[in-house]
Design a protein around this motif. Structure first.
Motif, PDB file in Angstrom:
ATOM      1  N   GLU A 107       0.495  -1.513  -0.004  1.00 23.45           N
ATOM      2  CA  GLU A 107      -0.327  -0.174  -0.151  1.00 23.45           C
ATOM      3  C   GLU A 107       0.793   1.085   0.197  1.00 23.45           C
ATOM      4  OE1 GLU A 107      -4.053  -2.107   2.116  1.00 23.45           O
ATOM      5  OE2 GLU A 107      -1.851  -1.288   3.570  1.00 23.45           O
ATOM      6  N   PHE A 164       0.980   3.959  -2.331  1.00 28.54           N
ATOM      7  CA  PHE A 164       0.267   5.863  -2.084  1.00 28.54           C
ATOM      8  C   PHE A 164       1.348   6.636  -2.131  1.00 28.54           C
ATOM      9  CE2 PHE A 164      -0.450   8.894   0.565  1.00 28.54           C
ATOM     10  CZ  PHE A 164      -1.866   9.132   0.302  1.00 28.54           C
ATOM     11  N   LYS A 196       0.933   7.879  -6.446  1.00 24.94           N
ATOM     12  CA  LYS A 196      -0.609   8.318  -6.347  1.00 24.94           C
ATOM     13  C   LYS A 196       0.362  10.198  -5.795  1.00 24.94           C
ATOM     14  CE  LYS A 196      -4.453   9.877  -6.222  1.00 24.94           C
ATOM     15  NZ  LYS A 196      -5.447   9.637  -7.012  1.00 24.94           N
ATOM     16  N   PHE A 202      -4.987  11.733   2.806  1.00 20.06           N
ATOM     17  CA  PHE A 202      -6.190  11.423   1.334  1.00 20.06           C
ATOM     18  C   PHE A 202      -6.057  10.009   1.026  1.00 20.06           C
ATOM     19  CE2 PHE A 202      -2.525  13.368  -0.781  1.00 20.06           C
ATOM     20  CZ  PHE A 202      -2.775  12.451  -1.657  1.00 20.06           C
ATOM     21  N   ASP A 203      -7.998   9.281   0.261  1.00 19.40           N
ATOM     22  CA  ASP A 203      -7.687   8.088  -0.231  1.00 19.40           C
ATOM     23  C   ASP A 203      -6.960   8.244  -1.068  1.00 19.40           C
ATOM     24  OD1 ASP A 203      -8.548   5.979  -1.961  1.00 19.40           O
ATOM     25  OD2 ASP A 203      -9.602   6.250  -0.143  1.00 19.40           O
ATOM     26  N   VAL A 204      -5.808   7.098  -1.311  1.00 20.95           N
ATOM     27  CA  VAL A 204      -4.958   6.888  -2.572  1.00 20.95           C
ATOM     28  C   VAL A 204      -5.356   7.115  -4.026  1.00 20.95           C
ATOM     29  CG1 VAL A 204      -5.595   4.053  -2.544  1.00 20.95           C
ATOM     30  CG2 VAL A 204      -3.372   5.356  -3.679  1.00 20.95           C
ATOM     31  N   ASN A 205      -7.713   6.875  -3.705  1.00 19.00           N
ATOM     32  CA  ASN A 205      -8.157   6.956  -4.893  1.00 19.00           C
ATOM     33  C   ASN A 205      -8.607   8.154  -5.311  1.00 19.00           C
ATOM     34  OD1 ASN A 205      -8.325   4.028  -5.782  1.00 19.00           O
ATOM     35  ND2 ASN A 205      -9.709   3.735  -3.830  1.00 19.00           N
ATOM     36  N   ASP A 206      -8.415   8.935  -4.892  1.00 20.59           N
ATOM     37  CA  ASP A 206      -9.260  10.404  -4.446  1.00 20.59           C
ATOM     38  C   ASP A 206      -8.158  11.153  -5.492  1.00 20.59           C
ATOM     39  OD1 ASP A 206     -10.364  10.225  -2.226  1.00 20.59           O
ATOM     40  OD2 ASP A 206      -9.229  12.023  -1.263  1.00 20.59           O
TER      41      ASP A 206
END
Length: 213
Positions: free
Chosen positions: A5, A9, A12, A195-199
């Motif tokens: 993870e 990130f 990201k 923040f979320d990795v999919n933001d």
């Protein structure tokens, strides 16, 4: 988060930084261009007219905040990189995580080569009219002719030893791959994602500036 993870990130953060740098690197985003047509100077009855070029991004009014967001992302990247480094240092891997990943890639390359060698076979093939040459005919003239060609291919290595080496190397590569996979999901990284990795960029930037819903 675990190492897997954390690496995701990291990617990201890099992606968001590149997007912020793209915005800041476009002069149309960081400058305002006004053009005034000085009509009154030449025609008294006309008024001067001023136009302003439209911004090329929705963030043109928040450029300073985008620059601050870029530095914020860089700080997060620094924090995460340090946390990943500490996590890697605790792994029981002879060459460390990065070293073992690199070494295992070389093992897999070598195993593929040995596997291809082990698959070769000695062979004999006749190629009809595969050869050419010249000779003199009865009249003494030089003429060309064609002939069949026999091609014999013989392996010049010990196939059994190559197969054994390939099998041993493949087993080692598979074992290391399993250990690396396990390390990625079981090794914890002391880092909390802000923040979320999919933001999206807009969502992460909005949260940073306090404008998120």
């Amino acid at each position: 988060m675990n190492l897997k993870e954390a690496f995701r990130f990291q990617n990201k953060l890099q992606s968001l930084m590149e997007e912020a740098q793209s915005i800041l690197g476009d002069e149309a985003n960081i400058t305002r261009v006004q053009t005034t047509y000085l009509r009154k100077k030449v025609m008294k009855q006309f008024e001067d007219e001023t136009t302003e070029e439209a911004p090329s991004t929705e963030y043109s009014g928040q450029i300073t905040s985008v620059a601050e967001f870029l530095l914020y992302l860089l700080r997060e990247r620094e924090r995460l990189t340090a946390a990943v480094c500490r996590a890697k240092a605790g792994l029981d891997l002879p060459a460390g995580l990065d070293g073992e990943v690199s070494l295992n890639a070389r093992r897999q390359d070598a195993a593929r080569l040995l596997r291809r060698m082990a698959g070769l076979r000695s062979s004999e093939v006749v190629i009809p009219n595969g050869g050419t040459g010249y000779c003199f005919n009865n009249e003494g003239n030089q003429v060309s002719y064609r002939c069949d060609v026999k091609r014999v291919t013989t392996i010049n290595f010990d196939r059994n030893r190559i197969r054994k080496m390939c099998a041993e190397l493949s087993r080692k590569a598979d074992a290391v791959s399993s250990a690396l996979d396990a390390a990625l999901v079981t090794t914890q990284v002391d880092y909390a994602a802000p923040f979320d990795v999919n933001d999206t960029f807009a969502e992460a930037f909005g949260a940073f500036t306090g404008e998120a819903d």
